[in-house]
Write a protein that holds these residues in place. Structure first.
Motif, PDB file in Angstrom:
ATOM      1  N   ASP A  72      24.881  68.972 148.394  1.00 56.93           N
ATOM      2  CA  ASP A  72      23.480  68.580 148.623  1.00 56.93           C
ATOM      3  C   ASP A  72      22.592  69.189 147.549  1.00 56.93           C
ATOM      4  OD1 ASP A  72      24.148  67.244 151.023  1.00 56.93           O
ATOM      5  OD2 ASP A  72      23.865  69.084 152.203  1.00 56.93           O
ATOM      6  N   ARG A  74      23.518  70.322 144.552  1.00 56.86           N
ATOM      7  CA  ARG A  74      23.866  69.755 143.237  1.00 56.86           C
ATOM      8  C   ARG A  74      23.188  68.403 143.032  1.00 56.86           C
ATOM      9  NH1 ARG A  74      28.926  70.042 143.866  1.00 56.86           N
ATOM     10  NH2 ARG A  74      29.216  67.951 144.689  1.00 56.86           N
ATOM     11  N   ARG A  75      23.242  67.534 144.038  1.00 56.86           N
ATOM     12  CA  ARG A  75      22.601  66.210 143.914  1.00 56.86           C
ATOM     13  C   ARG A  75      21.086  66.343 143.752  1.00 56.86           C
ATOM     14  NH1 ARG A  75      26.996  65.269 147.127  1.00 56.86           N
ATOM     15  NH2 ARG A  75      25.944  65.815 149.071  1.00 56.86           N
ATOM     16  N   ALA A  76      20.477  67.282 144.487  1.00 60.98           N
ATOM     17  CA  ALA A  76      19.033  67.498 144.376  1.00 60.98           C
ATOM     18  C   ALA A  76      18.659  68.016 142.990  1.00 60.98           C
ATOM     19  CB  ALA A  76      18.563  68.467 145.455  1.00 60.98           C
ATOM     20  N   LEU A  78      20.311  67.487 140.226  1.00 58.44           N
ATOM     21  CA  LEU A  78      20.477  66.387 139.267  1.00 58.44           C
ATOM     22  C   LEU A  78      19.303  65.416 139.297  1.00 58.44           C
ATOM     23  CD1 LEU A  78      24.294  65.678 139.670  1.00 58.44           C
ATOM     24  CD2 LEU A  78      23.128  66.626 137.669  1.00 58.44           C
ATOM     25  N   ARG A  79      18.604  65.363 140.437  1.00 56.58           N
ATOM     26  CA  ARG A  79      17.398  64.529 140.533  1.00 56.58           C
ATOM     27  C   ARG A  79      16.169  65.253 139.990  1.00 56.58           C
ATOM     28  NH1 ARG A  79      19.560  63.502 145.754  1.00 56.58           N
ATOM     29  NH2 ARG A  79      17.967  64.858 146.666  1.00 56.58           N
ATOM     30  N   GLY A  80      16.338  66.472 139.499  1.00 56.50           N
ATOM     31  CA  GLY A  80      15.226  67.198 138.894  1.00 56.50           C
ATOM     32  C   GLY A  80      14.540  68.194 139.807  1.00 56.50           C
ATOM     33  N   LEU A  81      15.130  68.524 140.924  1.00 56.54           N
ATOM     34  CA  LEU A  81      14.545  69.467 141.868  1.00 56.54           C
ATOM     35  C   LEU A  81      14.430  70.861 141.246  1.00 56.54           C
ATOM     36  CD1 LEU A  81      13.761  69.737 144.948  1.00 56.54           C
ATOM     37  CD2 LEU A  81      16.020  70.752 145.187  1.00 56.54           C
ATOM     38  N   HIS A  90      16.208  68.862 152.103  1.00 61.27           N
ATOM     39  CA  HIS A  90      17.568  68.543 151.647  1.00 61.27           C
ATOM     40  C   HIS A  90      18.639  68.943 152.659  1.00 61.27           C
ATOM     41  CE1 HIS A  90      15.535  67.689 147.952  1.00 61.27           C
ATOM     42  NE2 HIS A  90      14.945  68.863 148.064  1.00 61.27           N
TER      43      HIS A  90
END
Length: 160
Positions: A72, A74-76, A78-81, A90
């Motif tokens: 969770d 890592r994906r956040a 990668l979206r620029g969080l 998240h």
């Protein structure tokens, strides 16, 4: 807190839960728990500290609010969080949970069916008691023994 994805059971506590296992499951709870005010950085610290790839978000009464995994985060990211942003958006608010009285086989089946490596153990009030991991439930252990098998040659000593 009633969770439809929670594995409920009418069984009494099972003898498979040894005191050592119970202690291992609950002793490190502080390492992987975060508050509802935690940042993504706090979540990562808890995930890293617990070393099981998951952190649980709880309220002041230790009631489960949700879980956040390394995936969770890592994906956040990668979206620029930003690491200092709130972790709460998240968090999976309705995670799969396991009851403390659930038989070992039911906990294993549940984790395998949902392709999970870990799930929080919650009581009837939704309080986090610990986390079951598939490796702990299966009893995966490291072995200190090493064996060297030396084979080769023509096999002439094995002939009749």
């Amino acid at each position: 807190m009633s969770n439809p994805r929670c594995q409920s059971s009418t069984h009494k506590p099972q003898s498979w839960v040894s005191e050592g296992y119970r202690r291992a499951v609950t002793e490190h709870a502080a390492r992987y728990q975060i508050s509802d005010r935690a940042s993504v950085r706090d979540a990562l610290i808890a995930i890293d500290g617990g070393a099981i790839g998951i952190a649980v978000m709880t309220d002041e009464d230790q009631r489960l609010l949700g879980v956040i995994t390394d995936g969770d985060v890592r994906r956040a990211l990668l979206r620029g969080l930003d690491l200092d942003s709130a972790a709460k958006p998240h968090v999976s608010a309705e995670p799969l949970t396991i009851r403390p009285e659930s038989p070992r086989s039911a906990a294993i089946d549940l984790l395998r069916a949902h392709r999970l490596l870990a799930a929080p153990i919650v009581d009837t009030d939704g309080r986090v008691l610990g986390i079951h991991t598939l490796s702990q439930l299966l009893g995966v252990e490291t072995r200190p023994e090493w064996a060297v098998i030396m084979a080769g040659g023509l096999g002439s000593r094995l002939r009749p």
